[in-house]
Each structure stands twice: as C-alpha cells, then as structure tokens.
Design a protein around this motif. Structure first.
Motif, PDB file in Angstrom:
ATOM      1  N   VAL A  45       0.772  -1.212  -0.036  1.00  0.00           N
ATOM      2  CA  VAL A  45      -0.132  -0.094   0.120  1.00  0.00           C
ATOM      3  C   VAL A  45       0.802   1.379  -0.149  1.00  0.00           C
ATOM      4  O   VAL A  45       1.638   1.365   0.815  1.00  0.00           O
ATOM      5  CB  VAL A  45      -0.906  -0.121   1.244  1.00  0.00           C
ATOM      6  N   LEU A  46       0.638   2.154  -0.906  1.00  0.00           N
ATOM      7  CA  LEU A  46       1.160   3.482  -0.826  1.00  0.00           C
ATOM      8  C   LEU A  46       0.402   4.637  -0.106  1.00  0.00           C
ATOM      9  O   LEU A  46      -0.776   4.457  -0.162  1.00  0.00           O
ATOM     10  CB  LEU A  46       1.601   3.915  -2.486  1.00  0.00           C
ATOM     11  N   PRO A  47       0.905   5.620   0.244  1.00  0.00           N
ATOM     12  CA  PRO A  47       0.054   6.695   1.003  1.00  0.00           C
ATOM     13  C   PRO A  47      -0.486   7.482  -0.132  1.00  0.00           C
ATOM     14  O   PRO A  47      -0.434   7.382  -1.411  1.00  0.00           O
ATOM     15  CB  PRO A  47       1.173   7.600   1.622  1.00  0.00           C
ATOM     16  N   GLU A  48      -1.361   8.290   0.547  1.00  0.00           N
ATOM     17  CA  GLU A  48      -2.239   9.315  -0.368  1.00  0.00           C
ATOM     18  C   GLU A  48      -1.258  10.304  -0.749  1.00  0.00           C
ATOM     19  O   GLU A  48      -0.155  10.731  -0.241  1.00  0.00           O
ATOM     20  CB  GLU A  48      -3.181  10.034   0.747  1.00  0.00           C
ATOM     21  N   ALA A  89      -2.372   1.750  -4.920  1.00  0.00           N
ATOM     22  CA  ALA A  89      -1.533   2.862  -5.270  1.00  0.00           C
ATOM     23  C   ALA A  89      -2.226   4.256  -4.538  1.00  0.00           C
ATOM     24  O   ALA A  89      -2.577   5.026  -5.424  1.00  0.00           O
ATOM     25  CB  ALA A  89      -1.285   2.972  -6.865  1.00  0.00           C
ATOM     26  N   GLY A  90      -2.111   4.210  -3.443  1.00  0.00           N
ATOM     27  CA  GLY A  90      -2.426   5.559  -2.630  1.00  0.00           C
ATOM     28  C   GLY A  90      -3.628   6.283  -3.132  1.00  0.00           C
ATOM     29  O   GLY A  90      -4.832   5.863  -3.406  1.00  0.00           O
ATOM     30  N   THR A  91      -3.196   7.354  -3.614  1.00  0.00           N
ATOM     31  CA  THR A  91      -4.350   8.272  -4.590  1.00  0.00           C
ATOM     32  C   THR A  91      -3.375   8.488  -5.710  1.00  0.00           C
ATOM     33  O   THR A  91      -2.217   9.116  -5.697  1.00  0.00           O
ATOM     34  CB  THR A  91      -4.876   9.411  -3.880  1.00  0.00           C
ATOM     35  N   SER A 117      -7.814   5.654  -5.335  1.00  0.00           N
ATOM     36  CA  SER A 117      -6.939   4.932  -4.929  1.00  0.00           C
ATOM     37  C   SER A 117      -7.206   3.450  -5.902  1.00  0.00           C
ATOM     38  O   SER A 117      -8.373   3.138  -5.926  1.00  0.00           O
ATOM     39  CB  SER A 117      -7.447   4.314  -3.545  1.00  0.00           C
ATOM     40  N   LEU A 118      -6.187   3.303  -6.713  1.00  0.00           N
ATOM     41  CA  LEU A 118      -6.242   2.220  -7.631  1.00  0.00           C
ATOM     42  C   LEU A 118      -5.667   0.842  -7.293  1.00  0.00           C
ATOM     43  O   LEU A 118      -4.668   0.868  -6.655  1.00  0.00           O
ATOM     44  CB  LEU A 118      -5.689   2.604  -9.115  1.00  0.00           C
ATOM     45  N   VAL A 119      -6.213  -0.018  -7.563  1.00  0.00           N
ATOM     46  CA  VAL A 119      -5.814  -1.592  -6.957  1.00  0.00           C
ATOM     47  C   VAL A 119      -5.146  -2.533  -8.372  1.00  0.00           C
ATOM     48  O   VAL A 119      -5.869  -2.439  -9.031  1.00  0.00           O
ATOM     49  CB  VAL A 119      -6.688  -2.620  -6.380  1.00  0.00           C
ATOM     50  N   PHE A 120      -3.921  -2.609  -8.255  1.00  0.00           N
ATOM     51  CA  PHE A 120      -3.292  -3.285  -9.443  1.00  0.00           C
ATOM     52  C   PHE A 120      -2.937  -4.747  -8.766  1.00  0.00           C
ATOM     53  O   PHE A 120      -2.528  -4.997  -7.801  1.00  0.00           O
ATOM     54  CB  PHE A 120      -1.968  -2.705  -9.864  1.00  0.00           C
TER      55      PHE A 120
END
Length: 288
Positions: A45-48, A89-91, A117-120
């Motif tokens: 998980v990445l931050p905003e 990917a955070g935002t 927030s996208l999930v790959f």
C-alpha cells in the motif's frame, strides 16, 4: 471470491515524504515497493498523494483511468507485474469519473480531479478504483491553517470492495477514517483487510490517527493498514506518519513513526474469522 491457498499473507505499507517533484516521488515509491517485495510482501500500500504533494493544480498531473502509458498508472502496472504483487496505489489524480464497463469515461471539466485509490493485480491490471468520498475542508492549528480539498478534488460516491489472493479488500482514504458508517458498509460487504492511504496533518495525527485506526479495526473485526505521509513537505505542510498495520483485536503489528520506509506484517485470516466467530458483533447489531 479468489481462492486462498492458506490463511497467512504478508502485507506492507510504504511511508513517504512526497514533495512537488513527481519524478522524484515516483522513483522513491518504486524503490520502496521493491524493498517491500524483497521482504516477502504480496500486497503493498502507498500513501495518499504519493506522486505529488502540494505541487499546484492537480490537473497537470492527472491521468485517464486505465491509461497504462501514463507515468503513474504505467509505473504501478509495470511494478506489480514485474514483482508479482498487488499494489494499492495510494491516490492518483484522475481526470475521468468512473464509467460503467464499455462506456466512455466522463471527463471532469471544472479544473478539479478525482483522488482515486487504484488496485493493481500481479498481472499489472487495474482491478478496483475507489474515489475519496469525504474531502478535507477544515481548519487546523498548523502553519497551513486551512485545508480545502473540494477546491481541487471532486468527491466520489461509491463504496468499493474487491477480492485478491491476499484478502478481500475494503478501500478508503485519509479523512474517510472519521466516518465509521463507511467502514460498516465495508464490513457488510465482507471486507477482511481495509486500506487507509493518508496524509494526516501532524496536529490531527498526534490527536487521532492511531486511535481511529485501532477503533476501525476493532469495531469491524478487520485488519487495517494505515499508510501515511510522514515528515516535512514544505514550509507550511507537515504530516504525522506513524504508518501502521493493525490486527482485528486492535493490536499494532508494525509501525514506522516518521520518514520514509516500509513496514511489513503477516495477516492471518484464520485468526480474523475466529475473532468474528467468538464475538459476532455484526450479527448483534440492533441499529441497521
């Protein structure tokens, strides 16, 4: 649901101190995601605002959803595929609203973007998109004093849960954390792991960040990943950090206080369902 071969999976959260330099931020995110994968994480998980924080109008960085030739989505897609991991990917600032499958996306034309927030997945495909529902329009006792996200962002209106081989993910972003009704909906949709990419201010973070994350984990009997920005970004903006992974009993499994870095922990879905079985909070609700 995606079949899970066992109940334990390693997850990671990347803490950053992003600036207005997009390329530098993407380079840092890439390095830290690789570090998380080297530590065995299957979901990162990445931050905003991982790609840019306080860099002026967001439209200059915005991409269309699904544009894997774009810098931000392209980098995340390439990394997830190369490393064989899921990336939340955070935002990412998107210039298009979510569109039904097969429909042309609607482009925002008022100078704002959607913070998404996208999930790959490990094949590099986007499997979920959540647009921040609650925008941070508040006054804070810090050097910036006033925050008005609605000037730059358009709020989303869809609750999003998605299946992965790690866990069933419930998606949220930063200020959402103060609205427990959202998380009840995520639990109703059988979320097992809730992600909270964030850029909490130092002032509000010191007061509320940990207690809110632990409360959302306890009351929804879910794992929670609170992934923050953590440091001084410019002369006015300072974020709290304290990225952490919390278990369904409210225990903090791993945390990084300030500065960039990676925190990892193993989530155990067998433990989660044992807690839910012994204390069936959701079925005991009297107000629905």
């Amino acid at each position: 649901m995606i079949e899970k071969l066992n109940f334990r999976r390693r997850v990671a959260a990347v803490q950053m101190v992003s600036t207005a330099d997009v390329q530098s931020n993407v380079t840092s995110a890439t390095r830290l995601i690789k570090e998380a994968a080297d530590q065995g994480a299957k979901l990162v998980v990445l931050p905003e605002n991982f790609a840019v924080l306080d860099g002026g109008p967001q439209t200059q960085y915005a991409e269309r959803e699904g544009d894997l030739d774009g810098l931000l989505q392209g980098t995340m897609s390439t990394l997830s595929r190369a490393l064989g991991v899921y990336i939340v990917a955070g935002t990412i600032p998107l210039i298009t609203r979510p569109a039904p499958q097969g429909a042309d996306p609607e482009i925002l034309e008022d100078g704002r973007v959607r913070p998404a927030s996208l999930v790959f997945d490990p094949d590099g495909q986007i499997i979920a998109r959540y647009d921040k529902m609650h925008l941070f329009d508040v006054e804070v006792g810090d050097k910036q004093a006033r925050y008005a996200e609605s000037d730059s962002f358009e709020a989303g209106d869809q609750i999003v849960v998605t299946d992965t081989a790690v866990a069933r993910l419930g998606l949220s972003i930063c200020y959402d954390l103060r609205f427990p009704e959202l998380y009840r909906h995520l639990l109703r949709e059988q979320a097992e792991l809730i992600t909270v990419p964030a850029a909490f201010t130092r002032v509000t973070g010191e007061a509320h960040w940990e207690v809110l994350l632990r409360a959302r984990a306890i009351e929804n009997q879910s794992y929670v990943i609170g992934c923050g920005q953590g440091g001084v970004h410019n002369e006015k903006r300072e974020t709290f950090g304290h990225t952490m992974i919390v278990d369904p009993w409210g225990k903090v499994l791993a945390m990084q206080e300030t500065g960039e870095g990676v925190v990892c922990a193993d989530i155990d879905l067998e433990k989660l369902y044992e807690i839910r079985r012994k204390m069936p909070v959701f079925s005991h609700r009297r107000i629905r």
